[in-house]
Design a protein around this motif. Structure first.
Motif, PDB file in Angstrom:
ATOM      1  N   ALA A 155       0.789  -1.203  -0.008  1.00 47.50           N
ATOM      2  CA  ALA A 155      -0.159   0.023   0.113  1.00 47.50           C
ATOM      3  C   ALA A 155       0.844   1.047   0.007  1.00 47.50           C
ATOM      4  N   HIS A 156       0.749   2.254  -0.822  1.00 45.77           N
ATOM      5  CA  HIS A 156       1.728   3.322  -1.176  1.00 45.77           C
ATOM      6  C   HIS A 156       0.657   4.515  -0.903  1.00 45.77           C
ATOM      7  N   LEU A 157       1.713   5.395  -0.273  1.00 45.06           N
ATOM      8  CA  LEU A 157       1.187   6.526  -0.055  1.00 45.06           C
ATOM      9  C   LEU A 157       2.361   7.732  -0.556  1.00 45.06           C
ATOM     10  N   ASP A 185      -0.883  11.076  -3.374  1.00 45.22           N
ATOM     11  CA  ASP A 185      -1.419   9.895  -4.242  1.00 45.22           C
ATOM     12  C   ASP A 185      -1.384   8.785  -3.483  1.00 45.22           C
ATOM     13  N   PHE A 186      -2.137   7.633  -3.949  1.00 44.94           N
ATOM     14  CA  PHE A 186      -2.416   6.329  -3.225  1.00 44.94           C
ATOM     15  C   PHE A 186      -2.301   5.363  -4.228  1.00 44.94           C
ATOM     16  N   LEU A 200      -5.155  11.913  -5.243  1.00 44.25           N
ATOM     17  CA  LEU A 200      -6.340  11.442  -4.340  1.00 44.25           C
ATOM     18  C   LEU A 200      -6.689  12.671  -3.630  1.00 44.25           C
TER      19      LEU A 200
END
Length: 405
Positions: free
Chosen positions: A238-240, A252-253, A284
């Motif tokens: 899971a990337h932020l 961004d997600f 996002l």
């Protein structure tokens, strides 16, 4: 492409030959990960937001690990302005022409339209850093940053990605004399200009630091989807990403899935195959109202396939040789390419439109990687080539170092 095919053939031959060797030790060489620095391209739009890439590990790293990477990519496209007709009737007219002739359908008359313009020249230098640490038995956290600098790409600070080397290669080996009009506009220049269809614009000059950001990733390693006996492993990410530039201040997600298959050959050699899929939601959340629009596709998908052959020396040092194919979906909606009306720079004649048309195509490139590990420190080098010639960039090199803390 012939050189690439030859390399892949030799790569597979060496691997298959190694499989045929007898195991000469009761302790085989086991390397259940693929060693790689960041291989993301220095695309002049892509550097402004977070992008995903493969992470091929069988389990969380045992110790805190710091990774740093430097990259250098040559970007070039002469100035171009693109009109996008608003009415379906005008779009139908544009569709009757090839994209480079569409302006003929509108000569001498006005029509309702949107527009954007872009111009790219220089060598982009990128610096990335990541800190990885284990949260729990199946959980890992990564915290990182990115920053980019635009340069003219002069020697000795730039070698393989400089204008003079690239044009010498074209003139003497492949491509012909000045196939992209670099010499028409002058070698070793630096400047990026872009105005989006909302009228927001940016300008990057030589020596400017731009497109900075922070990135975090959480990786989970589910035992239910892995098989230790068959040395097959899966992790999910899971990337932020927090974009900090004045041109794009946003969040961004993304989500990713990574799979790794390890083949233990003998006491000295090891072969890994990795595959990755990811999807990113750009912007996002926006932190300002006048962010530039870097493409009309809000979701960006990517796929990565990696092969790695590793050899352990008698002194326990490790040489790794890898090839990676990376592909990312287009930044602009592909159907729009059917009815755009590009206007070329009067001085540009060869490949004058790729600064715009590449925004409607999937981005893909190959990376050849060599890594050397000694006493817990890994040095990596790579050469990256865009064989589809859509300048994302044309040629890129990179260097990475990784060590435990």
């Amino acid at each position: 492409m012939k050189q690439l095919s030859l390399f892949l053939s030799l790569f597979l031959f060496v691997s298959l030959f190694s499989f045929s060797q007898e195991n000469t030790s009761s302790e085989p060489f086991i390397k259940e990960n693929i060693t790689k620095p960041s291989i993301l391209s220095t695309h002049t739009f892509g550097v402004y937001f977070s992008r995903l890439q493969g992470y091929f590990n069988s389990k969380p790293l045992k110790n805190k690990t710091l990774s740093l990477s430097l990259e250098s990519g040559n970007v070039w496209s002469p100035g171009i302005k693109v009109y996008i007709p608003k009415s379906e009737a005008d779009r139908a007219i544009a569709r009757t022409y090839n994209w480079d002739q569409a302006h003929r359908g509108f000569d001498g008359r006005s029509y309702e339209k949107d527009s954007f313009s872009t111009k790219n020249d220089g060598v982009i230098k990128g610096l990335r850093g990541n800190l990885n640490f284990k949260l729990a038995e199946k959980h890992e956290l990564q915290i990182g940053f990115r920053a980019f600098l635009l340069t003219k790409g002069k020697a000795p600070f730039t070698l393989l990605t400089g204008d003079k080397f690239i044009e010498s290669f074209h003139s003497n080996i492949a491509g012909g004399e000045d196939p992209f009009d670099r010499k028409v506009f002058g070698l070793e220049q630096a400047g990026i200009e872009y105005t989006d269809r909302n009228g927001n614009s940016l300008k990057v000059d030589n020596g400017n630091l731009f497109a900075t950001g922070l990135e975090t990733a959480y990786y989970y390693y589910p035992e239910s989807l892995s098989n230790k006996n068959k040395r097959f492993y899966v992790n999910f990410g899971a990337h932020l990403g927090i974009n900090l530039s004045s041109s794009n201040s946003s969040l961004d997600f993304g989500l990713s899935g990574n799979a790794l298959k390890t083949f233990v050959i003998n006491d000295r050699s090891n072969f890994n195959v990795g595959t990755s899929l990811g999807v990113l939601k750009k912007a996002l959340a926006d932190f300002k109202s006048d962010n530039l629009e870097f493409g009309t596709n809000n979701f960006i998908a990517n796929s990565e396939t990696a092969l790695e052959y590793s050899l352990r020396t008698k002194s326990a040092n490790v040489h790794s040789f890898g090839v990676i194919f990376y592909i990312q979906t287009s930044l602009n909606k592909k159907e729009e390419l059917e009815y755009i009306v590009p206007i070329r720079d009067p001085l540009a004649f060869n490949s004058w439109g790729h600064g715009a048309t590449n925004l409607y195509k999937n981005n893909d490139y190959w990376s050849l990687i060599y890594s050397y590990t000694k006493k817990g420190v890994t040095l990596s080098f790579y050469l990256q080539q865009d064989f589809t010639v859509i300048n994302i960039p044309d040629v890129q090199t990179g260097f990475g170092v990784q060590f435990g803390l």
